[in-house]
Each structure stands twice: as C-alpha cells, then as structure tokens.
Scaffold this active site. Structure first.
Site, PDB file in Angstrom:
ATOM      1  N   LYS A   1      54.295  55.954  12.395  1.00 32.37           N
ATOM      2  CA  LYS A   1      54.228  56.944  13.466  1.00 32.37           C
ATOM      3  C   LYS A   1      53.360  56.421  14.602  1.00 32.37           C
ATOM      4  CE  LYS A   1      54.653  60.875  15.582  1.00 32.37           C
ATOM      5  NZ  LYS A   1      54.198  62.218  15.271  1.00 32.37           N
TER       6      LYS A   1
ATOM      7  N   HIS B   1      60.193  65.510  18.147  1.00 32.56           N
ATOM      8  CA  HIS B   1      60.009  66.806  18.819  1.00 32.56           C
ATOM      9  C   HIS B   1      60.268  66.737  20.333  1.00 32.56           C
ATOM     10  CE1 HIS B   1      56.098  64.918  19.280  1.00 32.56           C
ATOM     11  NE2 HIS B   1      55.683  65.269  18.078  1.00 32.56           N
TER      12      HIS B   1
ATOM     13  N   HIS C   1      53.701  68.570   9.216  1.00 34.04           N
ATOM     14  CA  HIS C   1      52.275  68.399   8.933  1.00 34.04           C
ATOM     15  C   HIS C   1      51.893  69.358   7.812  1.00 34.04           C
ATOM     16  CE1 HIS C   1      51.649  66.263  12.829  1.00 34.04           C
ATOM     17  NE2 HIS C   1      52.664  67.039  13.183  1.00 34.04           N
TER      18      HIS C   1
ATOM     19  N   HIS D   1      60.048  66.128  10.101  1.00 38.16           N
ATOM     20  CA  HIS D   1      58.748  66.008  10.800  1.00 38.16           C
ATOM     21  C   HIS D   1      57.878  67.195  10.407  1.00 38.16           C
ATOM     22  CE1 HIS D   1      56.319  64.854  14.540  1.00 38.16           C
ATOM     23  NE2 HIS D   1      55.663  65.856  13.964  1.00 38.16           N
TER      24      HIS D   1
ATOM     25  N   ASP E   1      58.018  70.089  12.918  1.00 36.67           N
ATOM     26  CA  ASP E   1      56.681  69.869  13.472  1.00 36.67           C
ATOM     27  C   ASP E   1      55.764  71.051  13.158  1.00 36.67           C
ATOM     28  OD1 ASP E   1      54.607  68.514  14.705  1.00 36.67           O
ATOM     29  OD2 ASP E   1      55.171  69.143  16.726  1.00 36.67           O
TER      30      ASP E   1
ATOM     31  N   HIS F   1      55.620  59.823  19.019  1.00 40.49           N
ATOM     32  CA  HIS F   1      55.178  60.976  19.804  1.00 40.49           C
ATOM     33  C   HIS F   1      55.331  60.528  21.253  1.00 40.49           C
ATOM     34  CE1 HIS F   1      52.621  64.616  20.560  1.00 40.49           C
ATOM     35  NE2 HIS F   1      52.678  64.044  21.741  1.00 40.49           N
TER      36      HIS F   1
END
Ligand code: NCD
Ligand code: ZN
Length: 354
Positions: free
Chosen positions: A105, A180, A19, A17, A257, A142
């Site tokens: 996602k 997460h 970004h 995970h 994350d 999420h």
C-alpha cells in the site's frame, strides 16, 4: 443474480479495502465485516505500520484469533498488505509474496490517518516497485498529493497527472489499484487506461463516495462522521462514480474503506478522517445499485471483478439481503470506547438474511 421483488441473492462478496485496527477494538468491528464478506484486504496503517512479511503474518494471526469460533464468520479470510515506506527493502517483496501478502500500500507521507511513515517521494521506491513488477505483486495506492498548497478537493486529480501516470510509464508491468476513488477524473483515468502496453489497473469504490457529495459534510453544521479521505467531492463526481459502477465495468469493484475511529477522536476540534461502514456495507451498496436501476450489476461489483483482478477464486457461498427498513444504531462498542457508524440513527433499506 436472482432478484425477486424483495430479496437479493448474490455470490458471497469480498471487501477489497478495509481497516480493522488491532486489539480489542478490532474484535468489535471484525465481526461486522465477517458477517457479510468472505475475505477482505486489511490495510496496514497501524501504529506502527505493518511493514514486513513478519509483521503481516503476526497481524493475520491476531485477526484470525479475533474471529467467532463458529458460523459463517469463522470462515472469514483476511488478505494482508504491507505499508510501503521510503526504506522498504527490495527483497521484502519476495518475502511478502511467500507469506501470502496480497500487495503493498502506497500512502504518500501525510496523506491520511497514520500515514506519517508513508512515502515522501515515490521515486525512492523504484527498486521495490521494479521487484513488485517482476513478481507481479500489486500496488494499492492512496491517490492524493499531499502538498499543503494544493487544494484538498484537487489532490486526487493532481495525483493522477503528477504521480500515477509517470509511475505507470516507469513500471508498465506493475498492477495497480487506485483505492477509494472520488472524482470523475479518476473514473475516466481507470476506465480509459491502456492495458495493452501496461499491466492491469483497477479502482475500489466506497459506499460513502457513491451515496454522498461534499454537502453532507456541512449540512446544518459540521458533520465529522461524513469526513473521510479522500474527502467527498461535488455531486458531478458522485454521479460519475455511480454511473461507472452501474454500467458493470469490471475495472471498478467494492472496497468499503470502513475506517473506525473512537467517537471522541472524530467529534473533536481536529476530527480524524474515516467513515465506519462495516456493519451496513452491503445494505448501503444495494441501495446505490437499486437507485441506479442496476441491481443486476451488484454481484459483479461485489463478488466477481475483485477476485478476477487479484487472481483469486470466486467465493462459493451466497449472501442474501431482504428489503426491510432497519435502524442504524447510534454507536457500536469499540474496545474501551464506541464508534459511530455512517448515517447513525437513520435507516437503511436492506437487511442481511442470516
Ligand atoms: C483511513 C483510516 O482511518 O485509516 N481514513 C480514511 O479517511 N479513509 C485511512 C485511509 O484509507 O485513507
Ligand atoms: Zn483506507
């Protein structure tokens, strides 16, 4: 894993995970990840989001082009995801799978950074979810409800009851990653989830949710670099997450994350959610596992359970860490701006052996 007193050597890990943003800022952060991880699942919450197989192919090309041309980092593989929206067509699932996209996602609309295009009601996605179930394409969630009247610290626990469990009942074949996780409710839900009647479920765990509780956001003042979503919770929740990963349960694996934002966007009257951990991720995780007396469980968490869940081969190379106090820089370049890492200016106890 071999553990000499002061070194850790494990199979090369993956980040499930991550970004990395886009453009020149991406170029600055991707090298930090590629120095430690062989692969990473790249989150699709760009502006505008990555919603089609075509978008994902183009984004993957931009990431590959941003990698160093030689050395181990040049071998890094981005694993792409698509951003589920109310309007995702069901036939996008087959196109995505064909393009090598690893999953979709789910961002409940308004849950977090760049989630305005997110799903307003998961039932609107039933046709897409049925197709994912059929083609065995995982859903990455999420896990927070977003209604403003619900206390921000309760949003994950309520999501389990109101959204996740009914979703699994409606789509028992859908593979799900609860991203997460931050609460003991999430730990217990994933740990105890029935996988006889339902497809597999797993969870990713960040370094910040293993290392810190919500006091860190408020210690001596408002510390925006400790603010991410889902937000840090009470100490009892942190302990539950540490205990489950230290037990070597294969449903729980590494997902940093790492979520870089320009310093000014964090240090503002309305600071963005997201902690930047890509540079020191493995060092932070090693610290957690050592403190828990479970260094022998680090390799499963970082390098084995993730590929097993996603049905991918294990990596071949290794990653070495050496016990050494290193200073975490105050900031790193981030395109035209800078990004402040988690625990900036302090130290961490494991150094990467290049
Ligand atoms: C992420 C981001 O900045 O993109 N922020 C965060 O706090 N984790 C979005 C997300 O994963 O929720
Ligand atoms: Zn994220």
């Amino acid at each position: 894993m071999t553990k000499a007193t002061d070194t850790i050597e494990i199979r090369r890990p993956d980040d499930w995970h991550l970004h990395v943003r886009d453009g020149r800022a991406m170029q600055d952060v991707i090298v930090h990840t590629a120095a430690q991880f062989a692969r990473a699942i790249i989150m699709p919450n760009l502006k505008p989001p990555v919603v089609s197989a075509q978008d994902a192919i183009a984004y993957r090309q931009r990431i590959l082009a941003a990698l160093p041309k030689e050395g181990v980092a040049s071998q890094f593989q981005p694993l792409m995801t698509l951003y589920l929206t109310d309007n995702t067509p069901a036939d996008e699932v087959a196109r995505a799978k064909e393009a090598g996209v690893i999953g979709f996602k789910l961002y409940p609309a308004g849950a977090t950074t760049n989630s305005d295009a997110g799903v307003t009601d998961i039932r609107r996605c039933d046709a897409v979810l049925a197709q994912m179930e059929k083609l065995d394409v995982p859903l990455l969630v999420h896990g927070e409800v977003t209604h403003s009247e619900i206390d921000v610290f309760d949003r994950e626990a309520i999501f389990i009851e109101k959204i996740l469990e009914p979703l699994r009942q409606r789509h028992p074949g859908l593979r799900i990653v609860f991203e997460h996780i931050t609460t003991k409710q999430a730990v217990e839900y994933v740990r105890d989830a029935d996988t006889q009647r339902f497809a597999k479920i797993a969870a990713t765990v960040t370094p910040q949710h293993l290392l810190y509780n919500r006091n860190s956001i408020f210690s001596g003042g408002l510390r925006t670099h400790y603010y991410c979503l889902p937000v840090l919770k009470r100490e009892e929740h942190r302990q539950a997450i540490v205990n489950i990963v230290a037990s070597g349960n294969s449903r729980f694996f590494l997902g940093t994350d790492s979520a870089p934002h320009p310093k000014g966007a964090k240090e503002s009257a309305c600071g963005c959610a997201g902690c930047y951990t890509a540079w020191h991720a493995m060092s932070l995780y090693a610290e957690v596992f050592e403190q828990a007396g479970a260094l022998d469980k680090l390799e499963g968490f970082a390098s084995i359970y993730g590929p097993e869940f996603y049905g991918l081969p294990l990596n071949q190379g290794t990653l070495k860490l050496r016990r050494q106090t290193i200073q975490i820089p105050a900031e790193f370049p981030f395109g035209d701006e800078v990004v402040v890492p988690l625990r900036a200016g302090e130290t961490t106890q494991w150094a990467l052996v290049e």
